[in-house]
Structure formats: C-alpha cells, structure tokens
Design a protein around this motif. Structure first.
Motif, PDB file in Angstrom:
ATOM      1  N   PHE A   8       0.850  -1.192   0.000  1.00  0.00           N
ATOM      2  CA  PHE A   8       0.000   0.000   0.000  1.00  0.00           C
ATOM      3  C   PHE A   8       0.885   1.242   0.000  1.00  0.00           C
ATOM      4  CE2 PHE A   8      -1.564   3.491   2.551  1.00  0.00           C
ATOM      5  CZ  PHE A   8      -2.794   3.765   1.984  1.00  0.00           C
ATOM      6  N   SER A   9       0.465   2.288  -0.726  1.00  0.00           N
ATOM      7  CA  SER A   9       1.140   3.575  -0.629  1.00  0.00           C
ATOM      8  C   SER A   9       0.165   4.691  -0.953  1.00  0.00           C
ATOM      9  CB  SER A   9       2.360   3.645  -1.553  1.00  0.00           C
ATOM     10  OG  SER A   9       1.962   3.722  -2.895  1.00  0.00           O
ATOM     11  N   ALA A  10       0.412   5.858  -0.370  1.00  0.00           N
ATOM     12  CA  ALA A  10      -0.407   7.043  -0.627  1.00  0.00           C
ATOM     13  C   ALA A  10       0.514   8.255  -0.574  1.00  0.00           C
ATOM     14  CB  ALA A  10      -1.502   7.170   0.409  1.00  0.00           C
ATOM     15  N   ILE A  11       0.282   9.192  -1.468  1.00  0.00           N
ATOM     16  CA  ILE A  11       1.083  10.412  -1.512  1.00  0.00           C
ATOM     17  C   ILE A  11       0.146  11.608  -1.424  1.00  0.00           C
ATOM     18  CG2 ILE A  11       2.715  11.801  -2.840  1.00  0.00           C
ATOM     19  CD1 ILE A  11       3.653   9.231  -4.172  1.00  0.00           C
ATOM     20  N   LEU A  12       0.468  12.535  -0.522  1.00  0.00           N
ATOM     21  CA  LEU A  12      -0.301  13.764  -0.393  1.00  0.00           C
ATOM     22  C   LEU A  12       0.333  14.814  -1.305  1.00  0.00           C
ATOM     23  CD1 LEU A  12      -2.440  15.568   1.008  1.00  0.00           C
ATOM     24  CD2 LEU A  12      -0.697  16.055   2.745  1.00  0.00           C
ATOM     25  N   TYR A  13      -0.422  15.239  -2.317  1.00  0.00           N
ATOM     26  CA  TYR A  13       0.029  16.308  -3.213  1.00  0.00           C
ATOM     27  C   TYR A  13      -0.695  17.579  -2.849  1.00  0.00           C
ATOM     28  CZ  TYR A  13       2.196  12.872  -6.300  1.00  0.00           C
ATOM     29  OH  TYR A  13       2.986  11.887  -6.814  1.00  0.00           O
ATOM     30  N   ARG A  21       3.423   4.720   3.624  1.00  0.00           N
ATOM     31  CA  ARG A  21       3.496   3.299   3.224  1.00  0.00           C
ATOM     32  C   ARG A  21       3.983   2.531   4.429  1.00  0.00           C
ATOM     33  NH1 ARG A  21       8.907   2.944  -0.471  1.00  0.00           N
ATOM     34  NH2 ARG A  21       9.921   4.666   0.548  1.00  0.00           N
ATOM     35  N   PRO A  22       3.648   1.262   4.519  1.00  0.00           N
ATOM     36  CA  PRO A  22       4.060   0.480   5.689  1.00  0.00           C
ATOM     37  C   PRO A  22       5.574   0.229   5.687  1.00  0.00           C
ATOM     38  CG  PRO A  22       2.660  -0.827   4.216  1.00  0.00           C
ATOM     39  CD  PRO A  22       2.778   0.527   3.622  1.00  0.00           C
ATOM     40  N   ASN A  23       6.133   0.183   6.871  1.00  0.00           N
ATOM     41  CA  ASN A  23       7.544  -0.202   7.012  1.00  0.00           C
ATOM     42  C   ASN A  23       7.611  -1.723   7.076  1.00  0.00           C
ATOM     43  OD1 ASN A  23       8.348   2.449   7.153  1.00  0.00           O
ATOM     44  ND2 ASN A  23       8.193   2.516   9.389  1.00  0.00           N
ATOM     45  N   SER A  24       8.386  -2.297   6.179  1.00  0.00           N
ATOM     46  CA  SER A  24       8.464  -3.755   6.214  1.00  0.00           C
ATOM     47  C   SER A  24       9.896  -4.222   6.207  1.00  0.00           C
ATOM     48  CB  SER A  24       7.745  -4.358   5.023  1.00  0.00           C
ATOM     49  OG  SER A  24       8.243  -3.867   3.812  1.00  0.00           O
TER      50      SER A  24
END
Length: 156
Positions: A133-138, A153-156
């Motif tokens: 999963f990832s999300a970017i705030l623009y 994004r999750p740290n894995s």
C-alpha cells in the motif's frame, strides 16, 4: 570520533624560499592547511618546512574562515543576483547567497522544508492488492506549483 591532538603539515622547499618562510607560511600551503583544519575539526596546526635540505622552519597556523556573500562581488549585476536568489533555496541559499559553508551531511532534500501555503490537496492511493500500500499527499501551492507534501506506506 578520535582526532589527533594537533596536525603537522610538512613541506620541503628550495633554499631560495627562505625569506618567504621566515615571514610566515606562504600563500601556497595556507589553503591546504586551512582545509585540513576544517575537515578534522582542529583549530591549530604546525606547518614545518625543510628549506634547502638543512634549515627547518616551523609555524603555528590557526583556523580562519571567510564568509563571502553574493552581494560582496561588485562585478555581478543586480539582475543576476536577484535571479540567483530566486533560484537558490535551503542549503544552496545558505552556501551560495549567504556565504556560510554549512555541512550538507544528512541534508540531501533540505529545500523541501520550505513549502509555501497550499491552496488544494489530493491523495492518490495504491491499495496494494499485489504490492505494498502507498499514498502520496500532493498539494497545489500558492505559487501554482504541485508539491509532494507527504508519503505513507508500511515499514516492512
């Protein structure tokens, strides 16, 4: 970090340079010694010169620094200086405009700390059914530029 208690720079020179060395450290070795002092964090060094193979001269050198600002150069036009001021931000502004040679370690993206006020935001999301999963705030800045403000994004 372990540092030596003092620095010793050693030079060998012709006997013809005796007068130069008796007056102090000549202009040639001075920048090199200043660089060594700045890099090591020491404030003093000894510069020794063996002149003509038989005369030893030793001088103590103190760390010096110069802060030359962009405006200190009279040959640059005001328009050129203004263009550079508009272009340089963060670390580059401090170095190239203000004349303070600050350490860049860990400051790779230091200019992103200076975000303008945002007029509008978007968050595109990749749900990550096959990948992470990832999300970017623009954000659309007051200067009409698009900025990546934050990322999740999750740290894995």
């Amino acid at each position: 970090m372990v540092r030596p208690s003092s620095l010793l720079e050693i030079k060998t020179c012709s006997a013809y340079q005796l007068d130069e060395w008796l007056a102090g450290v000549p202009d040639g070795p001075t920048p090199q010694t200043q660089w060594y002092l700045a890099v090591t964090g020491n404030e003093q060094a000894n510069v020794a010169a063996l002149l003509g193979g038989n005369r030893l001269v030793v001088h103590r050198v103190d760390l010096r620094s110069w802060h030359i600002r962009l405006d200190d150069n009279p040959s640059l036009s005001a328009a050129y200086n203004d263009a550079l001021r508009a272009e340089c931000v963060g670390l580059w502004r401090r170095r190239m405009i203000e004349g303070t040679w600050v350490i860049a370690e860990g400051a790779v993206y230091d200019m992103f700390d200076e975000l303008p006020p945002m007029r509008r935001y978007w968050v595109p999301i990749d749900y990550g059914t096959a990948n992470q999963f990832s999300a970017i705030l623009y954000g659309l800045g007051a200067d009409d530029r698009l900025y990546a403000v934050n990322e999740w994004r999750p740290n894995s």
